[in-house]
Design an enzyme around this catalytic site. Sequence first.
Site, mmCIF file in Angstrom:
data_model
loop_
_atom_site.group_PDB
_atom_site.id
_atom_site.type_symbol
_atom_site.label_atom_id
_atom_site.label_comp_id
_atom_site.label_asym_id
_atom_site.label_seq_id
_atom_site.Cartn_x
_atom_site.Cartn_y
_atom_site.Cartn_z
ATOM 1 N N GLU A 92 37.533 35.450 51.083
ATOM 2 C CA GLU A 92 36.600 35.074 50.014
ATOM 3 C C GLU A 92 35.711 33.895 50.385
ATOM 4 O OE1 GLU A 92 38.905 34.489 46.411
ATOM 5 O OE2 GLU A 92 39.427 36.625 46.299
ATOM 6 N N GLY A 204 46.536 28.533 38.475
ATOM 7 C CA GLY A 204 47.898 28.796 37.973
ATOM 8 C C GLY A 204 47.948 29.095 36.485
ATOM 9 N N GLU A 206 48.431 31.579 34.855
ATOM 10 C CA GLU A 206 49.460 32.537 34.442
ATOM 11 C C GLU A 206 50.855 32.014 34.793
ATOM 12 O OE1 GLU A 206 46.536 33.563 36.038
ATOM 13 O OE2 GLU A 206 45.838 34.045 34.026
ATOM 14 N N ASP A 330 42.592 36.134 28.879
ATOM 15 C CA ASP A 330 42.353 35.681 30.256
ATOM 16 C C ASP A 330 40.861 35.478 30.514
ATOM 17 O OD1 ASP A 330 42.865 34.904 32.857
ATOM 18 O OD2 ASP A 330 43.131 36.931 33.640
ATOM 19 N N LYS A 357 34.035 35.132 32.182
ATOM 20 C CA LYS A 357 34.659 36.453 32.040
ATOM 21 C C LYS A 357 34.378 37.098 30.688
ATOM 22 C CE LYS A 357 38.852 35.966 34.917
ATOM 23 N NZ LYS A 357 40.337 35.961 34.758
ATOM 24 N N TRP A 421 35.122 35.495 40.118
ATOM 25 C CA TRP A 421 34.750 34.328 40.937
ATOM 26 C C TRP A 421 33.560 34.622 41.850
ATOM 27 C CZ3 TRP A 421 34.391 34.861 46.108
ATOM 28 C CH2 TRP A 421 34.989 36.002 46.647
ATOM 29 N N CYS A 638 56.508 43.116 39.768
ATOM 30 C CA CYS A 638 55.999 43.706 41.018
ATOM 31 C C CYS A 638 54.536 44.154 40.924
ATOM 32 C CB CYS A 638 56.854 44.919 41.423
ATOM 33 S SG CYS A 638 58.636 44.690 41.180
ATOM 34 N N CYS A 641 51.130 42.490 42.208
ATOM 35 C CA CYS A 641 50.807 42.516 43.650
ATOM 36 C C CYS A 641 50.782 43.934 44.223
ATOM 37 C CB CYS A 641 51.817 41.690 44.448
ATOM 38 S SG CYS A 641 51.572 39.911 44.317
ATOM 39 N N MET A 681 56.596 37.993 50.621
ATOM 40 C CA MET A 681 57.475 38.793 49.769
ATOM 41 C C MET A 681 58.764 38.006 49.554
ATOM 42 S SD MET A 681 58.191 41.483 48.024
ATOM 43 C CE MET A 681 59.772 41.962 47.303
HETATM 44 CA CA CA Z 1 43.544 33.574 34.672
#
Ligand code: CA
Length: 713
Positions: A92, A204, A206, A330, A357, A421, A638, A641, A681
Amino acid sequence: MRPALLSLVVLASLAACGREPAAPSAPPAPPPAAVDAARLTAAASDGANWLSYGRTYDEQRFSPLKKIDASNVGQLKLAWHYDLPVDARAQESTPLVIDGVMYVTGSWSKVFALNPATGALLWSYDPQVPGPTDINACCDAVNRGVAAWGGKLFVGTLDGRLVALDAATGKPVWDVRTTPEGSRYTITGAPRVVKGKVIIGNAGGEMVVRGYVSAYDADTGKLIWRFYTVPGEPGKADGAASDQVLESKARASWKGDFWKLGGGGTTWDAIAYDPKLDLLYVGTDNAGPWNRAVRSASGDNLFTASILALRPDTGEYVWHFQTTPGESWDYSATQHLMLADLSIGGTVRQVIMQAPKNGYFYVLDRATGALISAHQYVDTLNWSKGIDPRSGRPIDNPQADYSNRHSLFIAAPGPSGGHNWQPMAFNPATGLVYLPVIETSFPYVGVKKFSEKHLAWNTGVDFNAGSLPQDPVIKAAAKAGLKGRLSAWDPVAQKEVWRAEAGHPWNGGVLATAGNVVFEGNAMGELKAFGAADGKALWSTSTDTGIVAPPMSYEAGGQQYIAVEVGWGGAFGLAAGELALAHQVNKGNVPRLLAFALDGHDALPAPPVLHRAALETHPELGSAKVVSDGKAIYHQYCGTCHGDTAVSGGVLPDLRYSAAASDGKLWQSIVHDGVLQTRGMIAFGAELEPAQIDAVRAYVVHRINESVAEAKK
Ligand code: CA
């Protein structure tokens, strides 16, 4: 290769090492990364270089270079490529180019210095971010770039450090922890430097954290000030720049024990600076957890989802504008903050612009924070019914509050936003903002009971209830509703002037140039050029790998280059599962930096061929109840990701194809014990019982069988 420029770079590095003196006839090579206040303030006219993340303090991402223009961009060719020695995650970064050296970052916060004329590596730096840090990164192990000042480079690392590097050698000069040890903060954004202070935020929203932004002395790494964006525990002052304003303006907008869950409002991306007004602007993230019933029964929850104006010397509050009071979806306002002077109603206004957003494009007076205008930039938006032009507040749609009903509300935009972003760009000649728009929706269902998790997201939203139904009609509708485009937005008239459909929602950031060309990469692995005024398709090239990073431009050896990182991933690529793959045709994910020029002579090697055996039916591993329990655990731990409904979006391994799916011991050693934790992981044994981990495997095997059946239809 351009020998003249290469020798300059070599001389620069030799001089820095103090070895041989430069030949008497050679011009004196500038010291590396010799960036100061005067250069940053005058960066708009310095076309050869790209001195800071958004090119200039106003973050317009407008290159004054015009050797490449609308008439010749069709002849643009690959000049060089550099294979980044990093994991195949989202790349990015916006490279900086300063006096003949390019500085760029890759996944896991690694830094590379390259010759901008050839792509030859000069040095690299690996901050050695521990693999288990990845569990705290919502949206991939990414980094968006470095800042430069006084011969040093500054990088924020995924594990919360700010590191200063000697720009000549890449060796650390100082390394400070900016987040509490053991906390779930990460850093993905690029620092900025204002008057010798390195400004750095964190992420962070979340993960049960409390947002803040900090300023460090560029010379020493000493903390100068910190501004918390949300109040903390009542009666406990932070001794921070934010103490007073949080009590006078923010605390009354929160209810209950909100501070125990952090509150969110992190500052993970946007920063801008106006040297004349001496104001520093920072965007803040969603409130945390998303579900307001879990967080704070009512209230605006200041300063989440807001734009903040601060004094860069002290961190003192000047003004704020909250885009989404009582934020629940969010809807971060960390998106690109861009400054411009626009003629509005016959008067030149100093504005700050943002497409957060929440789907509205805001134009504010950047001296006062007063709303000038706001208008919907997405086609589909239902969480509110418009913006009150006097108060700047959204007009509520009561249906959109899912918090206490435990019933579904499909909100548009979704958590990916109408815009994420990926940076916008501005062309002062056309007066247009070029904006990568995402058309998404998301099923929000409040959890029945909330408990904090240390190895999962904490949103108060039931991702399992909202996971993609396997009904083919619903699936097809969900795919059809996902769109992405490059939108040319007139911020004065608040209307779209042209659009170029992208065929996928999750695409790259944007570059505008004085050659009246707009550049953007996309998820399908194409870099494209458009006419700035009309959006005419002027050029396109295959990059094999999907692009999310923004292109940038610089000059080396008298030639103009367009450079871009390729490497697909990020929040949507990870979490959206099958929907992320819907239109994506990239053949693997090869992290690279590409540079294009009019006389380019390079070519990419043949893309890797992905060998993946067809799925075969497996014996089911458990009852319907076990599979159902496994599905719920999967979507809590899970799916963010490995992808919704156990379909990878093309970044991390697709568990249906994992050898561990048919090997219970191997599955437990990876998921419970963490044998792959250096790669990110982590060991889930700290929070999940072996039986729960087996239930997840039973669900994955069930999904294998569903996928086999679906393929046969
Ligand atoms: Ca967020």
